[in-house]
Write a protein that holds these residues in place. Structure first.
Motif, mmCIF file in Angstrom:
data_model
loop_
_atom_site.group_PDB
_atom_site.id
_atom_site.type_symbol
_atom_site.label_atom_id
_atom_site.label_comp_id
_atom_site.label_asym_id
_atom_site.label_seq_id
_atom_site.Cartn_x
_atom_site.Cartn_y
_atom_site.Cartn_z
ATOM 1 N N ALA A 1 0.920 -1.164 0.063
ATOM 2 C CA ALA A 1 -0.012 0.027 0.057
ATOM 3 C C ALA A 1 0.899 1.078 -0.061
ATOM 4 C CB ALA A 1 -1.037 -0.079 1.084
ATOM 5 N N ILE A 2 1.956 1.048 0.856
ATOM 6 C CA ILE A 2 2.879 2.348 0.813
ATOM 7 C C ILE A 2 4.323 2.156 0.765
ATOM 8 C CG2 ILE A 2 3.429 4.391 2.279
ATOM 9 C CD1 ILE A 2 1.101 3.313 4.300
ATOM 10 N N VAL A 3 4.939 2.865 -0.208
ATOM 11 C CA VAL A 3 6.310 2.269 -0.250
ATOM 12 C C VAL A 3 7.252 3.276 0.403
ATOM 13 C CG1 VAL A 3 7.982 1.956 -2.103
ATOM 14 C CG2 VAL A 3 5.748 1.542 -2.719
ATOM 15 N N PHE A 4 7.795 2.188 1.429
ATOM 16 C CA PHE A 4 8.747 3.252 2.324
ATOM 17 C C PHE A 4 10.125 2.746 1.788
ATOM 18 C CE2 PHE A 4 5.268 2.785 5.377
ATOM 19 C CZ PHE A 4 4.905 4.107 5.585
ATOM 20 N N PRO A 5 11.028 3.848 2.048
ATOM 21 C CA PRO A 5 12.389 3.592 1.411
ATOM 22 C C PRO A 5 13.297 2.673 2.222
ATOM 23 C CG PRO A 5 12.425 5.811 3.015
ATOM 24 C CD PRO A 5 10.970 5.077 2.652
ATOM 25 N N LYS A 6 14.293 2.070 1.555
ATOM 26 C CA LYS A 6 15.065 1.293 2.149
ATOM 27 C C LYS A 6 16.467 1.795 2.269
ATOM 28 C CE LYS A 6 12.683 -2.886 0.365
ATOM 29 N NZ LYS A 6 12.511 -3.537 -0.925
ATOM 30 N N ALA A 7 17.144 1.939 3.163
ATOM 31 C CA ALA A 7 18.467 2.553 3.252
ATOM 32 C C ALA A 7 19.321 1.880 2.440
ATOM 33 C CB ALA A 7 18.998 2.604 4.764
ATOM 34 N N GLY B 1 -5.857 16.294 7.170
ATOM 35 C CA GLY B 1 -6.894 15.718 7.819
ATOM 36 C C GLY B 1 -7.331 14.326 7.136
ATOM 37 N N GLU B 2 -6.204 13.642 6.489
ATOM 38 C CA GLU B 2 -6.647 12.527 6.112
ATOM 39 C C GLU B 2 -6.432 11.371 7.008
ATOM 40 O OE1 GLU B 2 -4.146 11.891 2.724
ATOM 41 O OE2 GLU B 2 -4.942 13.708 1.638
ATOM 42 N N GLU B 3 -7.271 10.304 6.821
ATOM 43 C CA GLU B 3 -7.321 8.959 7.646
ATOM 44 C C GLU B 3 -6.474 8.259 6.854
ATOM 45 O OE1 GLU B 3 -9.386 7.383 10.293
ATOM 46 O OE2 GLU B 3 -10.070 9.554 10.705
ATOM 47 N N PHE B 4 -5.578 7.392 7.970
ATOM 48 C CA PHE B 4 -4.781 6.420 7.000
ATOM 49 C C PHE B 4 -5.220 5.099 7.750
ATOM 50 C CE2 PHE B 4 -2.251 7.783 10.709
ATOM 51 C CZ PHE B 4 -1.723 6.847 11.170
ATOM 52 N N ASP B 5 -4.812 4.009 6.786
ATOM 53 C CA ASP B 5 -5.129 2.622 7.154
ATOM 54 C C ASP B 5 -3.939 2.014 8.254
ATOM 55 O OD1 ASP B 5 -6.706 -0.063 6.008
ATOM 56 O OD2 ASP B 5 -5.157 -0.298 7.218
ATOM 57 N N ARG B 6 -4.387 1.789 9.500
ATOM 58 C CA ARG B 6 -2.914 1.301 10.222
ATOM 59 C C ARG B 6 -2.482 0.230 9.795
ATOM 60 N NH1 ARG B 6 -3.704 1.992 16.597
ATOM 61 N NH2 ARG B 6 -5.238 0.186 16.137
ATOM 62 N N ALA B 7 -3.347 -0.896 9.561
ATOM 63 C CA ALA B 7 -2.920 -1.999 9.225
ATOM 64 C C ALA B 7 -2.007 -2.138 7.862
ATOM 65 C CB ALA B 7 -4.142 -3.033 8.719
ATOM 66 N N ASP B 8 -2.475 -1.168 6.845
ATOM 67 C CA ASP B 8 -1.552 -1.218 5.646
ATOM 68 C C ASP B 8 -0.501 -0.488 5.957
ATOM 69 O OD1 ASP B 8 -3.573 -2.163 3.922
ATOM 70 O OD2 ASP B 8 -4.257 -0.082 3.165
ATOM 71 N N LEU B 9 -0.569 0.523 6.917
ATOM 72 C CA LEU B 9 0.982 1.194 7.383
ATOM 73 C C LEU B 9 1.820 0.066 7.971
ATOM 74 C CD1 LEU B 9 1.708 4.618 8.395
ATOM 75 C CD2 LEU B 9 2.327 2.628 9.878
ATOM 76 N N ALA B 10 1.385 -0.601 8.957
ATOM 77 C CA ALA B 10 2.171 -1.726 9.568
ATOM 78 C C ALA B 10 2.622 -2.518 8.661
ATOM 79 C CB ALA B 10 0.968 -2.459 10.639
ATOM 80 N N ALA B 11 1.688 -3.099 7.667
ATOM 81 C CA ALA B 11 2.404 -4.315 6.589
ATOM 82 C C ALA B 11 3.418 -3.556 5.832
ATOM 83 C CB ALA B 11 1.092 -4.683 6.076
ATOM 84 N N SER B 12 3.219 -2.348 5.421
ATOM 85 C CA SER B 12 4.166 -1.714 4.344
ATOM 86 C C SER B 12 5.372 -1.400 5.274
ATOM 87 C CB SER B 12 3.632 -0.493 3.801
ATOM 88 O OG SER B 12 2.281 -0.907 3.333
ATOM 89 N N VAL C 1 11.787 -6.164 6.660
ATOM 90 C CA VAL C 1 11.813 -7.620 6.302
ATOM 91 C C VAL C 1 12.700 -7.871 5.045
ATOM 92 C CG1 VAL C 1 10.811 -9.827 5.831
ATOM 93 C CG2 VAL C 1 10.030 -8.437 7.646
ATOM 94 N N ASP C 2 12.317 -7.077 3.860
ATOM 95 C CA ASP C 2 12.969 -7.261 2.773
ATOM 96 C C ASP C 2 14.416 -6.974 2.785
ATOM 97 O OD1 ASP C 2 10.426 -7.793 1.425
ATOM 98 O OD2 ASP C 2 10.396 -6.015 0.375
ATOM 99 N N THR C 3 14.706 -5.889 3.596
ATOM 100 C CA THR C 3 16.105 -5.491 3.855
ATOM 101 C C THR C 3 17.153 -6.561 4.498
ATOM 102 O OG1 THR C 3 15.501 -3.266 4.096
ATOM 103 C CG2 THR C 3 17.501 -3.838 4.937
#
Ligand code: KG4
Ligand code: ZN
Length: 341
Positions: free
Chosen positions: A199-205, A234-245, A251-253
């Motif tokens: 859902a969200i792409v977070f950077p890998k160092a 003022g936007e809601e975000f999905d906590r489960a999507d954020l946790a999984a992303s 984990v990938d790293t």
């Protein structure tokens, strides 16, 4: 019990678990008693060192008595006392070290100080009788992230470590930011099952020097920025999507580096250890990657991943066999380095 059996009583008190275990011949766990302080520290959102020490002193004798009772042995049956003397919280470590010294003195038993990380690595020996060094090991806990070659029992070559936060620390901080409480790792593990890891792409160092070093502060900041941005707009975000992303990025790293190192150093065995090693996504991703590369993958059961004294007893046994003995001047060493004695 045959005459040659070696019985070790091990004590662990480096952080927020007071633990004692009786280990026979290095690999058979006769008892594994853990008194967790998690409920106490939850109130403060993390481990409070002063409270940890006080709780250890209150619990330690009871925990040891229970470990001896469950193993059906007495102090007179023991061959040695093993104890974590670092790294960890100094006041917490001192409780275990003082207790071990007292028993060693009173019963005239050899004292074997154990490095906490060597304990985590040794947890893999408990349920895998076939596992022997050399092998590659990734240690991921609340305080440490190390990628090492286990050259022999208690002999390590460190290939990489974290430059900032430990993997578990990143889990705990992100969990706190989305209101999951302490300790965050198991909660993110659980919540992420309901979320989309893409859902969200977070950077890998990307680290210039040290291909096997880790850095988790970048991904942690990216998560915090994402949350702030959502709040400001003022936007809601999905906590489960954020946790999984977030979990996927970490984990990938971990998988990528550990498997790359195993291949580069021609290791056909890869083990994981430490609290984060109980993470379900990490375990299955490692399993898959190892299968693809023809590497045998090892991991301890969750109870032996997080802090426990059984793993200390296993490490103490191999140190004992090598002749490691500590005197009654043994002290707690809060920043003890791996491989130091
Ligand atoms: O090895 P450990 O018990 O203590 C240290 O030596 O630091 O590790 C505790 C860490 C905590 O940060 C906790 O959040 C993390 O391990 N942890 C997990 C999981 N279970 C524990 N992280 C991710 N997923 C889990 N299932
Ligand atoms: Zn630990």
């Amino acid at each position: 019990m045959s005459e040659k059996d070696i019985l070790i009583l091990a004590i662990e008190s480096s952080c927020d678990e007071t633990a004692a275990s009786v280990v026979k011949n290095g690999r058979t766990i006769l008892s594994n008693v853990i008194s967790s302080q998690i409920e106490l520290h939850k109130l403060y959102g993390g481990v409070v060192p002063e409270i940890a020490s006080r709780k250890h002193i209150e619990k330690i004798n009871q925990v040891i008595e229970e470990a001896l009772e469950q193993a059906e042995v007495t102090l007179d049956d023991l061959d040695a006392i093993g104890v974590t003397y670092g790294p960890g919280l100094v006041g917490a470590l001192l409780v275990g070290v003082a207790e071990a010294k007292a028993i060693s003195y009173a019963k005239n038993l050899p004292l074997v100080g154990v490095h906490h990380i060597e304990g985590h690595v040794s947890a893999n020996y408990i349920e895998h009788p076939d596992l022997e060094p050399p092998f590659m090991c990734l240690i991921v806990s609340g305080g440490h992230t190390h990628l090492v070659i286990v050259k022999d029992y208690g002999e390590f070559e460190i290939l990489g470590r974290t430059r900032d936060d430990a993997a578990g620390e990143a889990f705990d901080k992100v969990a706190r930011a989305i209101g999951l409480g302490y300790p965050g790792g198991p909660k993110i593990d659980k919540l992420s099952k309901e979320g989309n890891p893409d859902a969200i792409v977070f950077p890998k160092a990307k680290l210039e020097n040290g291909p096997y070093d880790f850095s988790f502060s970048g991904v942690k900041s990216a998560v915090l920025n994402y949350i702030n941005k959502c709040k400001m707009q003022g936007e809601e975000f999905d906590r489960a999507d954020l946790a999984a992303s977030f979990q996927k990025a970490v984990v990938d790293t971990l998988v990528e580096k550990a498997v790359k190192a195993a291949k580069e150093y021609h290791m056909d065995k890869l083990a994981i250890a430490g609290g984060v090693a109980s993470n379900n996504t990490l375990r299955s991703a490692m399993e898959k990657a190892c299968e693809r590369e023809g590497i045998r993958f090892y991991h301890p059961s969750p109870v032996f991943c997080t802090d426990n004294a059984a793993m200390i007893g296993v490490a103490a046994y191999y140190e004992y066999k090598k002749g490691t003995r500590h005197g009654l001047d043994l002290n707690a060493v809060p920043n003890l380095r791996l491989g130091e004695r």
